[in-house]
Motif scaffolding. Sequence first.
Motif, PDB file in Angstrom:
ATOM      1  N   ALA A 123       0.840  -1.206   0.000  1.00 61.67           N
ATOM      2  CA  ALA A 123       0.000   0.000   0.000  1.00 61.67           C
ATOM      3  C   ALA A 123       0.873   1.253   0.000  1.00 61.67           C
ATOM      4  O   ALA A 123       0.575   2.236  -0.688  1.00 61.67           O
ATOM      5  CB  ALA A 123      -0.935  -0.012   1.210  1.00 61.67           C
ATOM      6  N   HIS A 124       1.940   1.223   0.753  1.00 65.02           N
ATOM      7  CA  HIS A 124       2.860   2.369   0.816  1.00 65.02           C
ATOM      8  C   HIS A 124       3.489   2.623  -0.548  1.00 65.02           C
ATOM      9  O   HIS A 124       3.560   3.769  -1.006  1.00 65.02           O
ATOM     10  CB  HIS A 124       3.926   2.084   1.867  1.00 65.02           C
ATOM     11  N   PHE A 125       3.935   1.561  -1.215  1.00 65.87           N
ATOM     12  CA  PHE A 125       4.539   1.721  -2.536  1.00 65.87           C
ATOM     13  C   PHE A 125       3.518   2.217  -3.552  1.00 65.87           C
ATOM     14  O   PHE A 125       3.850   2.998  -4.455  1.00 65.87           O
ATOM     15  CB  PHE A 125       5.182   0.414  -3.000  1.00 65.87           C
ATOM     16  N   TYR A 126       2.277   1.780  -3.424  1.00 67.81           N
ATOM     17  CA  TYR A 126       1.227   2.255  -4.326  1.00 67.81           C
ATOM     18  C   TYR A 126       1.035   3.765  -4.175  1.00 67.81           C
ATOM     19  O   TYR A 126       0.954   4.491  -5.168  1.00 67.81           O
ATOM     20  CB  TYR A 126      -0.085   1.522  -4.044  1.00 67.81           C
ATOM     21  N   VAL A 127       0.978   4.233  -2.939  1.00 65.21           N
ATOM     22  CA  VAL A 127       0.793   5.669  -2.706  1.00 65.21           C
ATOM     23  C   VAL A 127       2.004   6.449  -3.212  1.00 65.21           C
ATOM     24  O   VAL A 127       1.850   7.530  -3.799  1.00 65.21           O
ATOM     25  CB  VAL A 127       0.524   5.942  -1.211  1.00 65.21           C
ATOM     26  N   LEU A 128       3.201   5.923  -3.023  1.00 64.71           N
ATOM     27  CA  LEU A 128       4.387   6.592  -3.563  1.00 64.71           C
ATOM     28  C   LEU A 128       4.331   6.663  -5.092  1.00 64.71           C
ATOM     29  O   LEU A 128       4.733   7.668  -5.690  1.00 64.71           O
ATOM     30  CB  LEU A 128       5.651   5.862  -3.119  1.00 64.71           C
ATOM     31  N   ALA A 129       3.824   5.619  -5.709  1.00 65.93           N
ATOM     32  CA  ALA A 129       3.716   5.616  -7.173  1.00 65.93           C
ATOM     33  C   ALA A 129       2.716   6.655  -7.660  1.00 65.93           C
ATOM     34  O   ALA A 129       2.855   7.176  -8.771  1.00 65.93           O
ATOM     35  CB  ALA A 129       3.311   4.228  -7.663  1.00 65.93           C
ATOM     36  N   ALA A 156       2.472   9.615  -6.702  1.00 58.78           N
ATOM     37  CA  ALA A 156       3.190  10.879  -6.865  1.00 58.78           C
ATOM     38  C   ALA A 156       3.752  11.014  -8.277  1.00 58.78           C
ATOM     39  O   ALA A 156       3.851  12.117  -8.810  1.00 58.78           O
ATOM     40  CB  ALA A 156       4.312  10.988  -5.844  1.00 58.78           C
ATOM     41  N   LEU A 157       4.080   9.891  -8.894  1.00 57.76           N
ATOM     42  CA  LEU A 157       4.644   9.913 -10.242  1.00 57.76           C
ATOM     43  C   LEU A 157       3.582   9.772 -11.323  1.00 57.76           C
ATOM     44  O   LEU A 157       3.722  10.340 -12.406  1.00 57.76           O
ATOM     45  CB  LEU A 157       5.668   8.780 -10.401  1.00 57.76           C
ATOM     46  N   THR A 158       2.532   9.021 -11.054  1.00 63.46           N
ATOM     47  CA  THR A 158       1.571   8.686 -12.103  1.00 63.46           C
ATOM     48  C   THR A 158       0.298   9.517 -12.072  1.00 63.46           C
ATOM     49  O   THR A 158      -0.275   9.787 -13.127  1.00 63.46           O
ATOM     50  CB  THR A 158       1.174   7.201 -12.016  1.00 63.46           C
ATOM     51  N   ASP A 159      -0.174   9.912 -10.887  1.00 65.93           N
ATOM     52  CA  ASP A 159      -1.446  10.627 -10.787  1.00 65.93           C
ATOM     53  C   ASP A 159      -1.435  11.572  -9.582  1.00 65.93           C
ATOM     54  O   ASP A 159      -2.022  11.271  -8.542  1.00 65.93           O
ATOM     55  CB  ASP A 159      -2.596   9.628 -10.669  1.00 65.93           C
ATOM     56  N   PRO A 160      -0.760  12.728  -9.724  1.00 66.84           N
ATOM     57  CA  PRO A 160      -0.638  13.649  -8.594  1.00 66.84           C
ATOM     58  C   PRO A 160      -1.982  14.126  -8.022  1.00 66.84           C
ATOM     59  O   PRO A 160      -2.090  14.345  -6.818  1.00 66.84           O
ATOM     60  CB  PRO A 160       0.155  14.826  -9.169  1.00 66.84           C
ATOM     61  N   SER A 161      -3.004  14.241  -8.854  1.00 70.06           N
ATOM     62  CA  SER A 161      -4.302  14.681  -8.330  1.00 70.06           C
ATOM     63  C   SER A 161      -4.911  13.627  -7.406  1.00 70.06           C
ATOM     64  O   SER A 161      -5.524  13.964  -6.378  1.00 70.06           O
ATOM     65  CB  SER A 161      -5.266  15.008  -9.473  1.00 70.06           C
ATOM     66  N   GLN A 162      -4.750  12.356  -7.736  1.00 71.47           N
ATOM     67  CA  GLN A 162      -5.235  11.293  -6.861  1.00 71.47           C
ATOM     68  C   GLN A 162      -4.410  11.248  -5.567  1.00 71.47           C
ATOM     69  O   GLN A 162      -4.946  10.987  -4.499  1.00 71.47           O
ATOM     70  CB  GLN A 162      -5.179   9.937  -7.578  1.00 71.47           C
ATOM     71  N   LEU A 163      -3.122  11.534  -5.672  1.00 68.92           N
ATOM     72  CA  LEU A 163      -2.275  11.605  -4.483  1.00 68.92           C
ATOM     73  C   LEU A 163      -2.751  12.725  -3.563  1.00 68.92           C
ATOM     74  O   LEU A 163      -2.820  12.544  -2.346  1.00 68.92           O
ATOM     75  CB  LEU A 163      -0.815  11.812  -4.862  1.00 68.92           C
ATOM     76  N   GLY A 198      -5.754  13.862  -3.228  1.00 69.26           N
ATOM     77  CA  GLY A 198      -6.963  13.386  -2.563  1.00 69.26           C
ATOM     78  C   GLY A 198      -6.644  12.420  -1.439  1.00 69.26           C
ATOM     79  O   GLY A 198      -7.252  12.471  -0.357  1.00 69.26           O
ATOM     80  N   PHE A 199      -5.677  11.545  -1.686  1.00 70.24           N
ATOM     81  CA  PHE A 199      -5.282  10.605  -0.644  1.00 70.24           C
ATOM     82  C   PHE A 199      -4.666  11.333   0.548  1.00 70.24           C
ATOM     83  O   PHE A 199      -4.959  11.017   1.704  1.00 70.24           O
ATOM     84  CB  PHE A 199      -4.284   9.584  -1.204  1.00 70.24           C
ATOM     85  N   LEU A 200      -3.815  12.322   0.263  1.00 66.47           N
ATOM     86  CA  LEU A 200      -3.180  13.075   1.348  1.00 66.47           C
ATOM     87  C   LEU A 200      -4.209  13.854   2.161  1.00 66.47           C
ATOM     88  O   LEU A 200      -4.064  13.993   3.380  1.00 66.47           O
ATOM     89  CB  LEU A 200      -2.105  14.001   0.794  1.00 66.47           C
ATOM     90  N   ALA A 201      -5.258  14.349   1.511  1.00 62.44           N
ATOM     91  CA  ALA A 201      -6.338  15.021   2.254  1.00 62.44           C
ATOM     92  C   ALA A 201      -7.044  14.022   3.170  1.00 62.44           C
ATOM     93  O   ALA A 201      -7.406  14.353   4.308  1.00 62.44           O
ATOM     94  CB  ALA A 201      -7.322  15.655   1.286  1.00 62.44           C
ATOM     95  N   TRP A 202      -7.226  12.803   2.699  1.00 60.75           N
ATOM     96  CA  TRP A 202      -7.872  11.765   3.498  1.00 60.75           C
ATOM     97  C   TRP A 202      -7.048  11.419   4.739  1.00 60.75           C
ATOM     98  O   TRP A 202      -7.596  11.058   5.780  1.00 60.75           O
ATOM     99  CB  TRP A 202      -8.081  10.521   2.635  1.00 60.75           C
ATOM    100  N   THR A 203      -5.728  11.566   4.656  1.00 57.14           N
ATOM    101  CA  THR A 203      -4.870  11.191   5.778  1.00 57.14           C
ATOM    102  C   THR A 203      -4.997  12.122   6.971  1.00 57.14           C
ATOM    103  O   THR A 203      -4.456  11.828   8.036  1.00 57.14           O
ATOM    104  CB  THR A 203      -3.386  11.119   5.362  1.00 57.14           C
ATOM    105  N   SER A 204      -5.704  13.235   6.836  1.00 57.96           N
ATOM    106  CA  SER A 204      -5.921  14.111   7.989  1.00 57.96           C
ATOM    107  C   SER A 204      -7.020  13.569   8.905  1.00 57.96           C
ATOM    108  O   SER A 204      -7.252  14.115   9.984  1.00 57.96           O
ATOM    109  CB  SER A 204      -6.255  15.533   7.525  1.00 57.96           C
ATOM    110  N   ASN A 205      -7.688  12.499   8.487  1.00 60.14           N
ATOM    111  CA  ASN A 205      -8.726  11.852   9.289  1.00 60.14           C
ATOM    112  C   ASN A 205      -8.119  11.347  10.599  1.00 60.14           C
ATOM    113  O   ASN A 205      -7.050  10.731  10.601  1.00 60.14           O
ATOM    114  CB  ASN A 205      -9.293  10.686   8.468  1.00 60.14           C
ATOM    115  N   PRO A 206      -8.783  11.577  11.745  1.00 61.07           N
ATOM    116  CA  PRO A 206      -8.237  11.110  13.030  1.00 61.07           C
ATOM    117  C   PRO A 206      -7.997   9.599  13.087  1.00 61.07           C
ATOM    118  O   PRO A 206      -7.037   9.156  13.727  1.00 61.07           O
ATOM    119  CB  PRO A 206      -9.304  11.528  14.049  1.00 61.07           C
TER     120      PRO A 206
END
Length: 114
Positions: free
Chosen positions: A31-37, A39-46, A48-56
């Motif tokens: 999962a970690h490698f997918y999220v890192l990828a 950053a290279l393949t779909d910055p807009s989806q990244l 969105g994912f980073l916004a989700w990580t602010s969830n408690p």
Amino acid sequence: MKIHPHRQHPLWLAFFLHRVSGIALALFLPAHFYVLALALTDPSQLDGFLAWTSNPLVKIAEYGLVFLLAVHMFGGLRLLALEFLPWSARQKSLAAASLALAFFLSTTFFLQAV
């Protein structure tokens, strides 16, 4: 259910935690490698994912991840000590101290992330 005698030894918990933390970290890595990828393949989806990580709940999961990483690291150091240092009665105390230090490190990370 009968408990095996070797599971009653205090250091069996250290053995068990080291194995479980290793499995959990191995499951996390894809999962970690997918999220890192992303950053290279779909910055807009990244983004969105980073916004989700602010969830408690994600912050609590990060706490657990850092705890598992610390437990696994100190468990590995314990195994190295078993391999290269002479056996002593203090090993039970050192294993407990390693777990306490792992808890301290992950809690410090968690309190700074919140």
